[in-house]
Design an enzyme around this catalytic site. Sequence first.
Site: not given
Length: 233
Positions: A95, A144
Amino acid sequence: MSDPSDTPPEPRRNFYGRRHGKTLRPSQRGYLAEDLGNLRPHGITAAENPERAPIDPVALFGDDRQIWLEVGFGGGEHMVAMAARYPEIGIIGCEPFINGVAMLLGKIRAAGVQNVSVHPGDARDLMDVLPDASIARAFLNYPDPWPKARHHRRRFVTADHLRPLFRVMQPGAEFRVATDIPDYVRQTVEEGPQAGFVLVDEGPQPWDDWPSTRYEQKALREGRPPHYVTFRR
């Protein structure tokens, strides 16, 4: 110890997305300073591994257990839930959004799980140095969406990401994708087989061990039904 949020990105490739959000709480900065160093896999950055030599997966968890990979763990709910449910395996989470990393570290402390490793950066940098066939399962949860057509090449489900993922996964390994964006489903089922993955299932029914995430709950509140896609390597 330096603040990992101040570490510049690797200069070798483009990165799209946020690395920083709102100001971290003191407790979150404490998690980053005190916990991340012990959980972070070494040999990922160019500074640590300029020759990009393969890392030893056994060194991550101290034995030859199965290793799972979560790409973009968000706030860490899924990763910590899976680590608690399957203590016999090891999970590496990637991440680049430092606020998400701090949230995950807080959840790791609260849950007391010890079978996790955290790469606070681009998953491609980790996949560069993972050996062939070293990952037994991979997760991509609510990535995303990059909704504009001109940005679809930035999505994870493109050859730039899927081919390296295919290489590091074991034969027969499972790759799971969860999203609430219909066009992301379309691209996923199109691009996955082109990278070598076999589509096993796709539809509205989650996996038996699926722990719902904050992103999924937000999607449900806003009327966007979740979709789940399963591939085999």
